[in-house]
Design a protein around this motif. Structure first.
Motif, PDB file in Angstrom:
ATOM      1  N   ALA A 103      70.795  70.807 -14.615  1.00  0.00           N
ATOM      2  CA  ALA A 103      69.520  71.531 -14.500  1.00  0.00           C
ATOM      3  C   ALA A 103      69.336  71.964 -13.054  1.00  0.00           C
ATOM      4  O   ALA A 103      69.733  71.259 -12.124  1.00  0.00           O
ATOM      5  N   CYS A 104      68.719  73.112 -12.874  1.00  0.00           N
ATOM      6  CA  CYS A 104      68.479  73.688 -11.551  1.00  0.00           C
ATOM      7  C   CYS A 104      67.606  72.742 -10.715  1.00  0.00           C
ATOM      8  O   CYS A 104      66.515  72.344 -11.148  1.00  0.00           O
ATOM      9  N   CYS A 107      64.122  74.380  -9.681  1.00  0.00           N
ATOM     10  CA  CYS A 107      63.149  74.391 -10.794  1.00  0.00           C
ATOM     11  C   CYS A 107      62.677  72.980 -11.115  1.00  0.00           C
ATOM     12  O   CYS A 107      61.498  72.761 -11.404  1.00  0.00           O
ATOM     13  N   HIS A 112      60.012  71.785 -13.775  1.00  0.00           N
ATOM     14  CA  HIS A 112      60.591  72.481 -14.936  1.00  0.00           C
ATOM     15  C   HIS A 112      62.048  72.080 -15.105  1.00  0.00           C
ATOM     16  O   HIS A 112      62.763  71.913 -14.131  1.00  0.00           O
ATOM     17  N   SER A 114      65.377  73.565 -16.254  1.00  0.00           N
ATOM     18  CA  SER A 114      66.037  74.832 -16.563  1.00  0.00           C
ATOM     19  C   SER A 114      67.540  74.580 -16.564  1.00  0.00           C
ATOM     20  O   SER A 114      68.143  74.310 -15.520  1.00  0.00           O
ATOM     21  N   CYS A 130      70.782  80.048 -13.023  1.00  0.00           N
ATOM     22  CA  CYS A 130      69.528  79.524 -13.564  1.00  0.00           C
ATOM     23  C   CYS A 130      68.760  80.720 -14.118  1.00  0.00           C
ATOM     24  O   CYS A 130      68.405  81.633 -13.379  1.00  0.00           O
ATOM     25  N   LYS A 131      68.526  80.725 -15.405  1.00  0.00           N
ATOM     26  CA  LYS A 131      67.829  81.854 -16.043  1.00  0.00           C
ATOM     27  C   LYS A 131      66.340  81.884 -15.701  1.00  0.00           C
ATOM     28  O   LYS A 131      65.703  82.917 -15.827  1.00  0.00           O
ATOM     29  N   ARG A 132      65.792  80.761 -15.233  1.00  0.00           N
ATOM     30  CA  ARG A 132      64.361  80.720 -14.894  1.00  0.00           C
ATOM     31  C   ARG A 132      64.097  81.344 -13.527  1.00  0.00           C
ATOM     32  O   ARG A 132      63.216  82.166 -13.362  1.00  0.00           O
TER      33      ARG A 132
END
Length: 155
Positions: A103-104, A107, A112, A114, A130-132
């Motif tokens: 996960a990022c 974020c 969050h 992500s 990271c798509k977020r």
């Protein structure tokens, strides 16, 4: 919330005082007016109580949401992937059937999760997106390639 409680208590006290005074009123018109005023005070107290109950319910839902999010965040641990690369990784003990993933970190710090998506591989490094937050993350040590060209390479 305190002002709503105070308003409700004040309305109930006024209603109680009015009810005590009603027993001494002999004129029907005055008594009926006092009854109507008493009903208005009772209604006001009920509205204040309803507002308080709703506020408590909203706060309980908010606390439950924070607790669930905190529980979700605790499933990950920060991991050093070398060469200045960090990400949060799902703990194996917390996988619950999910594949281990990254996960990022940026974020995660904002509360969050992500999941990083593989993008490509260059010079020994895996790149994830990271798509977020749209940041690119590299993992692994970069292995620079050296090229030596001779005249025969061009023909």
């Amino acid at each position: 919330m305190i002002s709503e409680a105070m308003a409700g208590a004040s309305a109930l006290k006024t209603a109680f005082d009015m009810a005590k005074a009603l027993k001494d009123i002999s004129d029907a018109a005055i008594r009926n007016g006092a009854v109507i005023e008493l009903q208005e005070k009772i209604l006001s107290a009920q509205e204040a109580q309803f507002a308080l109950v709703k506020r408590v319910d909203d706060l309980e839902k908010q606390v439950a949401s924070f607790e669930a999010k905190g529980s979700q965040m605790q499933r990950y641990q920060l991991k050093d992937y070398g060469a200045g690369s960090f990400a949060y990784e799902l703990k194996e003990s917390e996988a619950r059937g999910e594949p281990i993933h990254r996960a990022c970190a940026a974020c995660y710090q904002q509360g969050h999760i992500s999941i990083l998506q593989f993008s490509h591989n260059t010079e020994g490094q895996d790149w994830y997106e990271c798509k977020r937050c749209n940041n690119m993350h590299h993992f692994g040590t970069r292995v620079p390639r050296t090229y030596s060209r001779t005249k025969t390479d061009y023909f």
